[in-house]
Design a protein around this motif. Sequence first.
Motif, PDB file in Angstrom:
ATOM      1  N   ALA A  13       8.176 -12.952  -4.258  1.00 52.01           N
ATOM      2  CA  ALA A  13       9.581 -12.341  -4.004  1.00 52.01           C
ATOM      3  C   ALA A  13      10.355 -13.007  -2.881  1.00 52.01           C
ATOM      4  N   ILE A  14       9.692 -13.089  -1.869  1.00 48.39           N
ATOM      5  CA  ILE A  14      10.677 -13.903  -0.457  1.00 48.39           C
ATOM      6  C   ILE A  14      10.712 -15.296  -0.760  1.00 48.39           C
ATOM      7  N   ALA A  15      10.250 -15.751  -1.646  1.00 46.15           N
ATOM      8  CA  ALA A  15      10.235 -17.496  -1.689  1.00 46.15           C
ATOM      9  C   ALA A  15      11.612 -17.682  -2.063  1.00 46.15           C
ATOM     10  N   ASP A  16      12.418 -17.161  -2.941  1.00 45.22           N
ATOM     11  CA  ASP A  16      13.815 -17.390  -3.270  1.00 45.22           C
ATOM     12  C   ASP A  16      14.878 -17.143  -2.176  1.00 45.22           C
ATOM     13  N   PRO A  17      15.737 -18.100  -1.772  1.00 43.49           N
ATOM     14  CA  PRO A  17      16.541 -17.657  -0.657  1.00 43.49           C
ATOM     15  C   PRO A  17      17.714 -16.512  -1.357  1.00 43.49           C
ATOM     16  N   THR A  18      18.165 -16.559  -2.475  1.00 40.00           N
ATOM     17  CA  THR A  18      19.016 -15.603  -2.749  1.00 40.00           C
ATOM     18  C   THR A  18      18.101 -14.246  -2.710  1.00 40.00           C
ATOM     19  N   ARG A  19      16.768 -13.959  -2.947  1.00 41.86           N
ATOM     20  CA  ARG A  19      16.120 -12.842  -2.703  1.00 41.86           C
ATOM     21  C   ARG A  19      16.106 -12.397  -1.074  1.00 41.86           C
ATOM     22  N   ARG A  20      16.111 -13.469  -0.392  1.00 43.87           N
ATOM     23  CA  ARG A  20      15.841 -13.174   1.060  1.00 43.87           C
ATOM     24  C   ARG A  20      17.241 -12.670   1.511  1.00 43.87           C
ATOM     25  N   LYS A  21      18.580 -13.171   1.010  1.00 43.81           N
ATOM     26  CA  LYS A  21      19.605 -12.695   1.490  1.00 43.81           C
ATOM     27  C   LYS A  21      19.720 -11.270   1.087  1.00 43.81           C
ATOM     28  N   TYR A  72      20.661   0.549  -4.296  1.00 49.38           N
ATOM     29  CA  TYR A  72      19.427  -0.334  -3.730  1.00 49.38           C
ATOM     30  C   TYR A  72      19.378  -0.099  -2.103  1.00 49.38           C
ATOM     31  N   ARG A  73      18.103   0.166  -1.895  1.00 47.54           N
ATOM     32  CA  ARG A  73      17.696   0.505  -0.565  1.00 47.54           C
ATOM     33  C   ARG A  73      16.512  -0.395  -0.294  1.00 47.54           C
ATOM     34  N   LEU A  74      16.262  -1.226   0.916  1.00 43.80           N
ATOM     35  CA  LEU A  74      14.989  -1.811   1.392  1.00 43.80           C
ATOM     36  C   LEU A  74      13.942  -1.172   1.748  1.00 43.80           C
ATOM     37  N   ASN A  75      12.942  -1.485   1.203  1.00 42.65           N
ATOM     38  CA  ASN A  75      11.260  -0.996   1.552  1.00 42.65           C
ATOM     39  C   ASN A  75      10.936  -2.162   2.170  1.00 42.65           C
ATOM     40  N   ALA A  76      10.721  -1.915   3.687  1.00 42.19           N
ATOM     41  CA  ALA A  76      10.286  -3.265   4.346  1.00 42.19           C
ATOM     42  C   ALA A  76       8.863  -3.279   4.555  1.00 42.19           C
ATOM     43  N   ALA A  77       8.016  -2.087   4.202  1.00 40.95           N
ATOM     44  CA  ALA A  77       6.696  -1.971   4.460  1.00 40.95           C
ATOM     45  C   ALA A  77       6.035  -3.297   3.950  1.00 40.95           C
ATOM     46  N   PRO A  78       5.989  -3.708   2.664  1.00 37.63           N
ATOM     47  CA  PRO A  78       5.624  -4.740   2.165  1.00 37.63           C
ATOM     48  C   PRO A  78       5.356  -6.110   2.980  1.00 37.63           C
ATOM     49  N   LEU A  79       6.823  -6.017   3.991  1.00 36.50           N
ATOM     50  CA  LEU A  79       6.918  -7.390   4.676  1.00 36.50           C
ATOM     51  C   LEU A  79       5.545  -7.383   5.867  1.00 36.50           C
ATOM     52  N   GLN A  80       5.166  -6.158   6.153  1.00 32.92           N
ATOM     53  CA  GLN A  80       4.074  -6.218   7.032  1.00 32.92           C
ATOM     54  C   GLN A  80       3.018  -7.252   6.880  1.00 32.92           C
ATOM     55  N   GLU A  81       2.720  -7.273   5.592  1.00 31.98           N
ATOM     56  CA  GLU A  81       1.670  -8.272   4.881  1.00 31.98           C
ATOM     57  C   GLU A  81       1.937  -9.772   5.685  1.00 31.98           C
ATOM     58  N   VAL A  82       3.407 -10.050   5.224  1.00 33.97           N
ATOM     59  CA  VAL A  82       3.928 -11.357   5.809  1.00 33.97           C
ATOM     60  C   VAL A  82       3.533 -11.547   7.323  1.00 33.97           C
ATOM     61  N   LYS A  83       3.990 -10.320   7.988  1.00 33.65           N
ATOM     62  CA  LYS A  83       4.133 -10.424   9.405  1.00 33.65           C
ATOM     63  C   LYS A  83       2.700 -10.597   9.739  1.00 33.65           C
ATOM     64  N   ASP A  84       1.502 -10.053   9.218  1.00 26.75           N
ATOM     65  CA  ASP A  84       0.311 -10.273   9.675  1.00 26.75           C
ATOM     66  C   ASP A  84      -0.202 -11.518   9.465  1.00 26.75           C
ATOM     67  N   TRP A  85       0.168 -12.043   8.286  1.00 26.86           N
ATOM     68  CA  TRP A  85      -0.270 -13.487   7.927  1.00 26.86           C
ATOM     69  C   TRP A  85       0.277 -14.451   9.056  1.00 26.86           C
ATOM     70  N   LEU A  86       1.398 -14.340   9.240  1.00 20.44           N
ATOM     71  CA  LEU A  86       2.256 -15.287  10.170  1.00 20.44           C
ATOM     72  C   LEU A  86       1.781 -15.168  11.606  1.00 20.44           C
ATOM     73  N   SER A  87       1.479 -13.962  11.981  1.00 23.78           N
ATOM     74  CA  SER A  87       1.067 -13.814  13.351  1.00 23.78           C
ATOM     75  C   SER A  87      -0.231 -14.661  13.678  1.00 23.78           C
ATOM     76  N   PHE A  88      -1.176 -14.876  12.748  1.00 24.11           N
ATOM     77  CA  PHE A  88      -2.479 -15.748  12.906  1.00 24.11           C
ATOM     78  C   PHE A  88      -1.828 -17.240  13.291  1.00 24.11           C
ATOM     79  N   TYR A  89      -0.885 -17.728  12.580  1.00 21.35           N
ATOM     80  CA  TYR A  89      -0.232 -19.055  12.847  1.00 21.35           C
ATOM     81  C   TYR A  89       0.413 -19.169  14.014  1.00 21.35           C
ATOM     82  N   GLU A  90       1.027 -18.135  14.341  1.00 23.84           N
ATOM     83  CA  GLU A  90       1.729 -18.189  15.681  1.00 23.84           C
ATOM     84  C   GLU A  90       0.872 -18.220  16.747  1.00 23.84           C
ATOM     85  N   LYS A  91      -0.278 -17.476  16.485  1.00 23.45           N
ATOM     86  CA  LYS A  91      -1.379 -17.626  17.645  1.00 23.45           C
ATOM     87  C   LYS A  91      -1.918 -18.918  17.682  1.00 23.45           C
ATOM     88  N   PHE A  92      -2.066 -19.638  16.570  1.00 27.94           N
ATOM     89  CA  PHE A  92      -2.734 -20.987  16.315  1.00 27.94           C
ATOM     90  C   PHE A  92      -1.802 -22.136  17.018  1.00 27.94           C
TER      91      PHE A  92
END
Length: 106
Positions: A13-21, A72-92
């Motif tokens: 879902a977030i791979a597309d720049p239009t959807r990110r916008k 339409y309204r944002l439900n940001a909760a599923p983005l936590q999965e992305v944040k958690d995944w990225l936090s590993f690489y941030e530490k790396f």
Amino acid sequence: MENTCRKDDVYVAIADPTRRKIIRLLADAEELPLYELTAQFDMGRTAVSKHLAVLKKANLVTNRKFGRETRYRLNAAPLQEVKDWLSFYEKFWNERAMLLKNILEE
């Protein structure tokens, strides 16, 4: 071989720049009707609706009827999965930067 790329996958879902916008626009507002979202893009209402459908399927967007329009309204909760995944690489990368700094200082 199992297909790991599901249609409701938040990464898809977030791979597309239009959807990110769209996500960004909804993050800046409590909720927006389709016509206001469409005005932000150089595409028609149907195309924006298709992007919203992908975001809805990934549970990133909710909608409600208000009279004749859909809001339409944002439900940001599923983005936590992305944040958690990225936090590993941030530490790396932070560890690698520290190692490089130590090598350069020697």
